[in-house]
Design an enzyme around this catalytic site. Structure first.
Site, PDB file in Angstrom:
ATOM      1  N   CYS A 178       3.677  21.859 -93.214  1.00  0.00           N
ATOM      2  CA  CYS A 178       4.547  23.093 -92.379  1.00  0.00           C
ATOM      3  C   CYS A 178       3.597  23.888 -91.251  1.00  0.00           C
ATOM      4  O   CYS A 178       4.115  24.470 -90.335  1.00  0.00           O
ATOM      5  CB  CYS A 178       4.860  23.977 -93.165  1.00  0.00           C
ATOM      6  SG  CYS A 178       6.159  23.300 -94.341  1.00  0.00           S
ATOM      7  N   HIS A 313       5.869  32.510 -92.383  1.00  0.00           N
ATOM      8  CA  HIS A 313       6.479  31.270 -92.818  1.00  0.00           C
ATOM      9  C   HIS A 313       7.969  31.086 -93.301  1.00  0.00           C
ATOM     10  O   HIS A 313       8.836  30.555 -92.532  1.00  0.00           O
ATOM     11  CB  HIS A 313       5.378  30.465 -93.759  1.00  0.00           C
ATOM     12  CG  HIS A 313       5.610  28.709 -94.139  1.00  0.00           C
ATOM     13  ND1 HIS A 313       5.406  28.524 -95.363  1.00  0.00           N
ATOM     14  CD2 HIS A 313       6.204  28.168 -93.333  1.00  0.00           C
ATOM     15  CE1 HIS A 313       5.810  27.211 -95.435  1.00  0.00           C
ATOM     16  NE2 HIS A 313       6.113  26.961 -94.067  1.00  0.00           N
ATOM     17  N   HIS A 353      14.179  25.340 -90.873  1.00  0.00           N
ATOM     18  CA  HIS A 353      12.578  25.093 -90.912  1.00  0.00           C
ATOM     19  C   HIS A 353      12.141  24.080 -90.421  1.00  0.00           C
ATOM     20  O   HIS A 353      12.582  22.469 -90.845  1.00  0.00           O
ATOM     21  CB  HIS A 353      12.512  24.978 -92.702  1.00  0.00           C
ATOM     22  CG  HIS A 353      10.957  24.784 -92.943  1.00  0.00           C
ATOM     23  ND1 HIS A 353      10.125  25.081 -92.173  1.00  0.00           N
ATOM     24  CD2 HIS A 353      10.460  24.505 -94.247  1.00  0.00           C
ATOM     25  CE1 HIS A 353       8.898  24.660 -92.633  1.00  0.00           C
ATOM     26  NE2 HIS A 353       9.146  24.508 -93.979  1.00  0.00           N
TER      27      HIS A 353
END
Length: 353
Positions: A178, A313, A353
């Protein structure tokens, strides 16, 4: 000429380009999407995968996903191969992530007011965050025609941009999951600061060319059954996968001011670390997150009280969000003046995401 200073002296963002869900095909459209609070999560676009038998609400059903919703791009099959001097046969073998990065890199350079051809032979770096999309991973040996290898190699994603534009700075592809694009940005800023390159493209791309991410996270029960990404919310029930590509063009701040570039933002400092041991391989560590936050503040010469907004995040999971939130609170929360709250954001709530 004076030698380049540390990152803390400032790295300028002089241009950016992007492709994100919800029609956010440039930075202005992305800002509009976020400002309007529009939900860009949709069902799987027609023709993307064969969805027959792929959806099953039972999280234990092997080979299926209990949600297929995500933040999808449209037109990922469209690519002007002749424009980049690429044959139709080679273009077909290219991972669509490579195609998307190449197009976005060209636009990023143009949006800086630079004619791409003038960078030929320059010490311009390319730092790209990417993951293995699985494109043509199941191709039979008879399909290996000399283009599939380069078309599917992550290393070639950055190298192809450098090749197409004639760039002779570093060309680096990183996969840190990520954080890949941010790590790419960190490396690019460091390279500019130490004089390794004078200009750098940095960013990343992700495309869901197979449903394996949905299927895998269904087994882990980490996928949102509601199909909504809800960072730091009581309604948070899991991740919603999404696609996108974003690149920025970086330059030492002093050089940007000298050259009269439009400065969109300034990077004052950055830091990278790893969680080490936690309660599981994919589980975050609060103390490690605190350390990297403090390291980034130190690198930028800032104090926690200097921050008024933090982009996070914010995956929308019940495990990750509380850990991230508590780490932020411990670093930037103490001694904060009353009436001056620190805002926390996570754009994943709209495109995913």
């Amino acid at each position: 000429d004076e030698p380049p200073g540390p990152v803390g002296d400032g790295i300028a963002v002089i241009s950016m380009a992007c492709r994100f869900p919800g029609g956010a095909d440039d930075p202005e459209a992305l800002w509009q999407l976020l400002a309007e609070g529009r939900d860009a999560v949709t069902d799987v676009p027609p023709g993307r995968w064969n969805t027959d038998g792929l959806h099953d609400p039972d999280p234990e059903a092997a080979g299926t996903a209990y949600s297929l919703r995500g933040g999808y791009l449209t037109g990922i099959d469209r690519f002007d191969a002749p424009f980049f001097g690429i044959s139709p046969r080679e273009a077909e073998a290219m991972d669509p992530q490579q195609r998307l990065l190449l197009q976005t890199a060209w636009e990023t350079v143009e949006r800086a007011g630079i004619v791409p051809g003038t960078l030929d032979g320059s010490a311009t770096g390319v730092y790209v965050g990417l993951y293995d999309s699985g494109y043509l991973a199941a191709a039979g040996l008879d399909r290996l025609d000399g283009h599939v290898g380069t078309g599917s190699a992550s290393s070639v994603a950055s190298g192809r941009i450098a090749y197409s534009l004639g760039l002779q700075g570093p060309a680096v592809t990183v996969d840190t999951a990520c954080s890949s694009s941010l790590v790419a940005l960190h490396l690019a800023a460091r390279a500019l600061a130490d004089g390794t390159c004078d200009l750098a493209l940095a960013g990343g791309a992700t495309l869901l060319v197979t449903p394996r991410g949905h299927v895998e996270f269904s087994r882990l029960r980490g996928l949102s059954p509601s199909g909504r990404c809800s960072p730091f919310s009581a309604d948070a029930d899991g991740v919603v996968w999404a696609e996108g590509c974003g690149l920025v063009l970086l330059k030492r701040l002093a050089d940007a001011r000298r050259d009269g570039d439009r400065v969109l933002a300034v990077i004052k400092g950055s830091a990278v670390n790893q969680d080490g041991r936690s309660q599981g391989l994919s589980a975050p560590s609060g103390p490690a997150q605190e350390r990297v936050l403090r390291a980034a503040l130190d690198a930028a010469g800032l104090r926690p009280g200097d921050l008024d907004h933090v982009e996070t995040h914010g995956t929308g999971t019940r495990l990750g969000d509380p850990i991230e939130g508590r780490a932020l609170a411990r670093v930037v929360g103490p001694d904060r003046p009353a009436g001056r709250p620190r805002a926390t954001g996570a754009p994943k709530s709209q495109p995913g995401h």
